[in-house]
Scaffold this motif. Structure first.
Motif, mmCIF file in Angstrom:
data_model
loop_
_atom_site.group_PDB
_atom_site.id
_atom_site.type_symbol
_atom_site.label_atom_id
_atom_site.label_comp_id
_atom_site.label_asym_id
_atom_site.label_seq_id
_atom_site.Cartn_x
_atom_site.Cartn_y
_atom_site.Cartn_z
ATOM 1 N N TRP A 296 -0.719 -26.020 1.674
ATOM 2 C CA TRP A 296 -2.106 -26.254 1.417
ATOM 3 C C TRP A 296 -2.696 -26.549 0.282
ATOM 4 C CZ3 TRP A 296 -2.725 -20.737 3.852
ATOM 5 C CH2 TRP A 296 -2.074 -20.762 5.273
ATOM 6 N N PRO A 297 -3.033 -27.806 0.127
ATOM 7 C CA PRO A 297 -3.707 -28.101 -1.308
ATOM 8 C C PRO A 297 -4.739 -26.920 -1.813
ATOM 9 C CG PRO A 297 -3.609 -30.034 0.071
ATOM 10 C CD PRO A 297 -3.349 -28.845 0.866
ATOM 11 N N VAL A 298 -4.886 -26.624 -2.815
ATOM 12 C CA VAL A 298 -5.887 -25.538 -3.543
ATOM 13 C C VAL A 298 -7.049 -26.303 -4.100
ATOM 14 C CG1 VAL A 298 -6.139 -23.739 -4.959
ATOM 15 C CG2 VAL A 298 -4.187 -23.792 -3.914
ATOM 16 N N ALA A 299 -8.212 -26.277 -3.795
ATOM 17 C CA ALA A 299 -9.335 -27.061 -4.201
ATOM 18 C C ALA A 299 -9.947 -26.056 -5.363
ATOM 19 C CB ALA A 299 -10.219 -27.204 -3.075
ATOM 20 N N ALA A 300 -10.038 -24.867 -5.178
ATOM 21 C CA ALA A 300 -10.662 -23.996 -6.274
ATOM 22 C C ALA A 300 -10.138 -22.381 -6.056
ATOM 23 C CB ALA A 300 -12.093 -24.127 -6.224
ATOM 24 N N VAL A 301 -10.207 -21.858 -7.332
ATOM 25 C CA VAL A 301 -10.446 -20.463 -7.243
ATOM 26 C C VAL A 301 -11.673 -19.895 -7.334
ATOM 27 C CG1 VAL A 301 -9.607 -18.382 -8.464
ATOM 28 C CG2 VAL A 301 -7.905 -20.350 -8.258
ATOM 29 N N GLU A 302 -12.143 -19.367 -6.170
ATOM 30 C CA GLU A 302 -13.605 -19.006 -6.320
ATOM 31 C C GLU A 302 -13.938 -17.593 -6.585
ATOM 32 O OE1 GLU A 302 -15.281 -21.644 -2.476
ATOM 33 O OE2 GLU A 302 -14.562 -19.792 -2.117
ATOM 34 N N ARG A 303 -13.030 -16.633 -6.559
ATOM 35 C CA ARG A 303 -13.329 -15.477 -6.860
ATOM 36 C C ARG A 303 -11.795 -14.803 -7.359
ATOM 37 N NH1 ARG A 303 -15.241 -11.807 -2.486
ATOM 38 N NH2 ARG A 303 -15.165 -10.094 -4.141
ATOM 39 N N LYS A 304 -11.738 -13.683 -8.146
ATOM 40 C CA LYS A 304 -10.726 -13.091 -8.702
ATOM 41 C C LYS A 304 -11.089 -11.660 -9.116
ATOM 42 C CE LYS A 304 -10.562 -15.699 -13.146
ATOM 43 N NZ LYS A 304 -10.013 -16.371 -13.971
ATOM 44 N N TRP A 305 -10.196 -10.717 -8.578
ATOM 45 C CA TRP A 305 -10.656 -9.414 -9.102
ATOM 46 C C TRP A 305 -9.435 -8.449 -9.083
ATOM 47 C CZ3 TRP A 305 -11.742 -11.515 -4.290
ATOM 48 C CH2 TRP A 305 -11.340 -10.665 -3.381
ATOM 49 N N ALA A 306 -9.297 -7.259 -9.636
ATOM 50 C CA ALA A 306 -8.282 -6.507 -9.691
ATOM 51 C C ALA A 306 -8.764 -5.132 -9.424
ATOM 52 C CB ALA A 306 -7.484 -6.547 -11.083
ATOM 53 N N GLY A 307 -8.139 -4.257 -8.793
ATOM 54 C CA GLY A 307 -8.161 -2.836 -8.654
ATOM 55 C C GLY A 307 -6.946 -2.045 -8.864
ATOM 56 N N LEU A 308 -7.197 -0.674 -8.890
ATOM 57 C CA LEU A 308 -5.939 0.388 -9.375
ATOM 58 C C LEU A 308 -5.613 0.733 -7.954
ATOM 59 C CD1 LEU A 308 -6.954 1.641 -12.664
ATOM 60 C CD2 LEU A 308 -5.279 -0.287 -12.265
ATOM 61 N N ARG A 309 -4.392 0.891 -7.688
ATOM 62 C CA ARG A 309 -3.680 1.680 -6.477
ATOM 63 C C ARG A 309 -2.887 2.725 -7.261
ATOM 64 N NH1 ARG A 309 -0.164 -1.325 -4.703
ATOM 65 N NH2 ARG A 309 -0.356 -0.974 -2.129
ATOM 66 N N SER A 310 -3.188 4.134 -6.851
ATOM 67 C CA SER A 310 -2.428 4.936 -7.325
ATOM 68 C C SER A 310 -1.747 5.614 -6.504
ATOM 69 C CB SER A 310 -3.331 6.212 -7.961
ATOM 70 O OG SER A 310 -4.379 5.391 -8.987
ATOM 71 N N PHE A 311 -0.343 6.143 -7.202
ATOM 72 C CA PHE A 311 0.848 6.510 -6.079
ATOM 73 C C PHE A 311 1.433 7.829 -6.773
ATOM 74 C CE2 PHE A 311 0.861 2.209 -4.949
ATOM 75 C CZ PHE A 311 0.933 2.245 -3.435
ATOM 76 N N ALA A 312 1.715 8.797 -5.941
ATOM 77 C CA ALA A 312 2.360 9.718 -6.364
ATOM 78 C C ALA A 312 4.001 9.396 -6.738
ATOM 79 C CB ALA A 312 2.552 10.972 -5.308
ATOM 80 N N PRO A 313 4.840 10.071 -7.325
ATOM 81 C CA PRO A 313 6.313 9.819 -7.486
ATOM 82 C C PRO A 313 6.897 9.289 -6.003
ATOM 83 C CG PRO A 313 5.863 11.616 -8.794
ATOM 84 C CD PRO A 313 4.586 11.317 -8.048
ATOM 85 N N ASP A 314 6.799 10.137 -4.960
ATOM 86 C CA ASP A 314 7.448 9.451 -3.852
ATOM 87 C C ASP A 314 6.470 8.733 -2.698
ATOM 88 O OD1 ASP A 314 5.189 11.437 -3.069
ATOM 89 O OD2 ASP A 314 6.654 12.622 -1.977
ATOM 90 N N ARG A 315 5.329 8.168 -3.317
ATOM 91 C CA ARG A 315 4.591 7.151 -2.895
ATOM 92 C C ARG A 315 3.931 7.799 -1.499
ATOM 93 N NH1 ARG A 315 5.083 2.264 -5.255
ATOM 94 N NH2 ARG A 315 4.092 0.979 -3.622
ATOM 95 N N LEU A 316 3.906 9.066 -1.404
ATOM 96 C CA LEU A 316 3.197 9.773 -0.134
ATOM 97 C C LEU A 316 1.893 10.196 -0.786
ATOM 98 C CD1 LEU A 316 5.773 11.545 1.769
ATOM 99 C CD2 LEU A 316 4.767 9.353 2.211
ATOM 100 N N PRO A 317 0.862 10.389 0.052
ATOM 101 C CA PRO A 317 -0.338 10.734 -0.271
ATOM 102 C C PRO A 317 -0.272 12.300 -0.642
ATOM 103 C CG PRO A 317 -0.751 10.445 1.902
ATOM 104 C CD PRO A 317 0.508 9.740 1.380
ATOM 105 N N VAL A 318 -1.143 12.958 -1.620
ATOM 106 C CA VAL A 318 -1.295 14.459 -2.022
ATOM 107 C C VAL A 318 -2.546 15.142 -1.482
ATOM 108 C CG1 VAL A 318 -0.729 15.905 -3.779
ATOM 109 C CG2 VAL A 318 0.160 13.594 -3.928
ATOM 110 N N PHE A 319 -2.429 15.952 -0.756
ATOM 111 C CA PHE A 319 -3.627 16.874 -0.455
ATOM 112 C C PHE A 319 -3.218 18.062 -0.073
ATOM 113 C CE2 PHE A 319 -2.579 14.418 3.289
ATOM 114 C CZ PHE A 319 -2.456 15.145 4.512
ATOM 115 N N GLY A 320 -3.925 18.976 -0.660
ATOM 116 C CA GLY A 320 -3.809 20.279 -0.597
ATOM 117 C C GLY A 320 -3.997 21.259 -1.720
ATOM 118 N N ALA A 321 -3.677 22.498 -1.803
ATOM 119 C CA ALA A 321 -4.104 23.424 -2.822
ATOM 120 C C ALA A 321 -2.823 23.257 -3.726
ATOM 121 C CB ALA A 321 -4.044 24.884 -2.197
#
Length: 376
Positions: A296-321
Motif C-alpha cells: 500500500w503506497p503511503v500518502a501521508a502521516v496524518e496523526r501520531k501519538w504515544a501513550g504509556l502502558r504499565s505492567f507489573a513484573p509478571d504482566r498481570l493486572p494488580v488489584f487488591g489490598a
C-alpha cells in the motif's frame, strides 16, 4: 477542580482514568468515594490514547478470564448505565510469514483449548481480507469476536455513573503525601488536607511513585511507551479492515476510515512516568514494517501519538489490598488491556471494598492471581 474537596471520605481513588472511574462507578453506591486527578481532565494519559479494541487473546491466558467476563457488560450494558453498547465488530487476523506456520498452529491450538473461537486461515482468505498482502505472509489465525471499543463513551459512562451515585471528582489535585493515623489516612493535597479510610492506587504509570508517597513498597510497575500513527494511503483500504497483528509482536494495524489505517510498531520502550510523545524513529519503523507486509503506497502521516502502558513484573493486572500497609489498595499494572477488562476488575475490587459480590460471568473469577500479595 471539578468538585470542592470534602474534609473526609471513605475511599480516596487516586487517578480518574478507566481504572479509577470504573471502580468509582462500582463502589460509589455503597461507600463515600472521592476521585482525584492530577491533570486538568480525567483520562488524559493511557485511557485517552488507547488503540481501542477488545480481543480475547490479548494479554495471554492470565488476562483472558477478565476479558471474556467483561465482554457482556461492554456489548450490552444495563440501560441505566448506557443507552447503547460500547463494542462494534472488527475481527482480528494474527498474521505470520510462511516460515512461522508452527507458531500460528500453536497459538490457535492453545487458545482453542481455552474456548476461544479462533480458526486457521488459508492464504487465499488472508488475501481476500487484507488485499495487497505480500505472498510470504500466508499464515494466520482468525478471531471473529474482536471488536472496537468506544473508549471515550465508556469512560464518560463510568464517570456519569459514579457522579449519579454520589462520587466526587477533583481535577488538578495531586497527592503530595499521606500518613497513617489510628483511623485511616491523613492526605495532603496542595494546601488542603483530608481524611480517608482507604486509598486506592489507580495512578497508572505513577503507581509505584504513589505507593512510595504513602509508605508502601513499589511493586515494579513499569511504564512502556507505545506509538500509534494514522496513515492516509493511496490505496482503497476499507474502514472495516480487520485488526492485523504480527504473531511475533512487530506491528499491528486496523482500518480507521476509507483509505486510512491506524498503525503501531508494537513498541514497548521503557519510560519514566510522563506525558508520552512519539519518537520519529518509531514512526519510521512502523511504516517500514508495514511496507514489508503490504504493497500500500503511503500518502501521508496524518496523526501520531504515544501513550504509556504499565505492567507489573509478571504482566498481570494488580488489584487488591497491599499486604503490608493497611488501607492501601492497588488497582494498577493493567497494561494495554485495562479498558477491555474494566468491568470485571472494577466489580471484583469493589466487592473487596464494600460492594456486593459480582454476579454472572464475573462471579466465577478467582481474584487471587491478581492480588499484590503475590509479590510479597
Amino acid at each position: 477542580m471539578t468538585d470542592a474537596l470534602p474534609s473526609s471520605t471513605d475511599v480516596l481513588i487516586v487517578g480518574a482514568g478507566i481504572a479509577g472511574a470504573s471502580l468509582a462507578a462500582a463502589l460509589a453506591p455503597y461507600r463515600r468515594v472521592l476521585m482525584i486527578e492530577a491533570e486538568d481532565a480525567p483520562g488524559y494519559h493511557a485511557t485517552g490514547r488507547s488503540a481501542a479494541f477488545w480481543q480475547e487473546t490479548y494479554g495471554g491466558p492470565g488476562v483472558q478470564p477478565l476479558s471474556i467476563a467483561s465482554f457482556g457488560a461492554l456489548q450490552d450494558p444495563p440501560r441505566d448505565f448506557s443507552a447503547r453498547g460500547f463494542l462494534s465488530p472488527r475481527t482480528a487476523i494474527n498474521l505470520a510469514r510462511r516460515d512461522d506456520a508452527v507458531a500460528v498452529d500453536a497459538f490457535a491450538a492453545g487458545f482453542s483449548a481455552r474456548g476461544v473461537p479462533i480458526e486457521r486461515m488459508s492464504a487465499a482468505e488472508i488475501e481476500r481480507r487484507v488485499p495487497g498482502v505480500r505472498p510470504e505472509w500466508s499464515e494466520a489465525a482468525y478471531e471473529a469476536s474482536c471488536s472496537d471499543i468506544d473508549v471515550g463513551a465508556l469512560h464518560a459512562a463510568y464517570l456519569r455513573a459514579a457522579k449519579r451515585a454520589g462520587a466526587m471528582l477533583a481535577t488538578r489535585a495531586r497527592l503530595d503525601g499521606a500518613r497513617r493515623t489510628g483511623t485511616g489516612w491523613e492526605v495532603g493535597l496542595g494546601h488542603e488536607t483530608l481524611r480517608a479510610d482507604l486509598i486506592v492506587n489507580a495512578a497508572g504509570a505513577w503507581a509505584d511513585q504513589l505507593a512510595e508517597a504513602c509508605g508502601a513498597a513499589p511493586l515494579g510497575i513499569q511504564p512502556f511507551r507505545r506509538t500509534i500513527i494514522q496513515l492516509r494511503l493511496d490505496y482503497p483500504v476499507p474502514a472495516s479492515l480487520p485488526l492485523v497483528i504480527d504473531i511475533g509482536g512487530a506491528f499491528y494495524f486496523k482500518g480507521e476510515s476509507e483509505g486510512r489505517i491506524w498503525l503501531s510498531p508494537h513498541d514497548e520502550t521503557p519510560s519514566p512516568p510522563c506525558d508520552a510523545a512519539p519518537e520519529e524513529l518509531d514512526v519510521a519503523l512502523a511504516i517500514e514494517r508495514l511496507r514489508q507486509v503490504v504493497d500500500w503506497p503511503v500518502a501521508a502521516v496524518e496523526r501520531k501519538w504515544a501513550g504509556l502502558r504499565s505492567f507489573a513484573p509478571d504482566r498481570l493486572p494488580v488489584f487488591g489490598a497491599d499486604p503490608r500497609v493497611p488501607g492501601f489498595i492497588w488497582c494498577a499494572g493493567q497494561g494495554g488491556f485495562g479498558i477491555q477488562t474494566s468491568p470485571a476488575i472494577s466489580a471484583l475490587l469493589a466487592a473487596q471494598l464494600g460492594a456486593p459480590a459480582p454476579e454472572g460471568a464475573i462471579a466465577g473469577i478467582d481474584p487471587a492471581p491478581y492480588t499484590p500479595s503475590r509479590f510479597a
